[in-house]
Design an enzyme around this catalytic site. Structure first.
Site, mmCIF file in Angstrom:
data_model
loop_
_atom_site.group_PDB
_atom_site.id
_atom_site.type_symbol
_atom_site.label_atom_id
_atom_site.label_comp_id
_atom_site.label_asym_id
_atom_site.label_seq_id
_atom_site.Cartn_x
_atom_site.Cartn_y
_atom_site.Cartn_z
ATOM 1 N N ILE A 177 0.843 -1.206 0.000
ATOM 2 C CA ILE A 177 0.000 0.000 0.000
ATOM 3 C C ILE A 177 0.873 1.249 0.000
ATOM 4 O O ILE A 177 0.610 2.207 -0.722
ATOM 5 C CB ILE A 177 -0.961 -0.016 1.205
ATOM 6 C CG1 ILE A 177 -1.967 -1.154 1.036
ATOM 7 C CG2 ILE A 177 -1.669 1.326 1.361
ATOM 8 C CD1 ILE A 177 -2.760 -1.471 2.284
ATOM 9 N N HIS A 178 1.927 1.227 0.786
ATOM 10 C CA HIS A 178 2.876 2.347 0.844
ATOM 11 C C HIS A 178 3.508 2.593 -0.533
ATOM 12 O O HIS A 178 3.609 3.727 -0.990
ATOM 13 C CB HIS A 178 3.949 2.033 1.891
ATOM 14 C CG HIS A 178 4.984 3.079 2.063
ATOM 15 N ND1 HIS A 178 4.721 4.315 2.595
ATOM 16 C CD2 HIS A 178 6.313 3.068 1.778
ATOM 17 C CE1 HIS A 178 5.845 5.033 2.631
ATOM 18 N NE2 HIS A 178 6.815 4.297 2.139
#
Length: 108
Positions: free
Chosen positions: A79-80
């Site tokens: 996600i990062h």
């Protein structure tokens, strides 16, 4: 079948690295335009575009694994990485607009 952890992390780190490089090149481009060096600013944007291509390659690699049926575990790192990619695309687009504005100011 699940994508092996080392392969996944290497691909995620590539996505983060190249997205970060894109944003850094864009920031340098804006600073160059601010000083009136539009040509150098556009060259930096070209470098940012190359970094963005590399980031997209990392993303495509993940998509390809998933399309082959290899489960790609969604993690905070993934996600990062995706967040970095989206921010770098937005930042690049805004940097191009800012450079264009500085170019207009130097012509007036």
């Amino acid at each position: 079948m699940e994508l092996e952890e080392p392969v996944l992390m290497q691909t995620i780190m590539g996505l983060i690295l190249h997205s970060g490089n894109t944003k850094s090149e864009c920031m340098e481009a804006i600073q160059l335009a601010k000083k009136g060096d539009i040509k150098a600013a556009r060259e930096k944007i070209d470098l940012a575009n190359q970094s963005l291509v590399e980031a997209h390659r990392s993303q495509t690699e993940l998509l390809t694994h998933e399309a082959r049926g290899e489960k790609v575990e969604v993690s905070l790192m993934l996600i990062h990485a995706q967040d970095h990619l989206m921010n770098s695309i937005t930042f690049r687009d805004m940097a191009k607009e800012i450079i264009e504005l500085y170019e207009r100011l130097t012509k007036e």
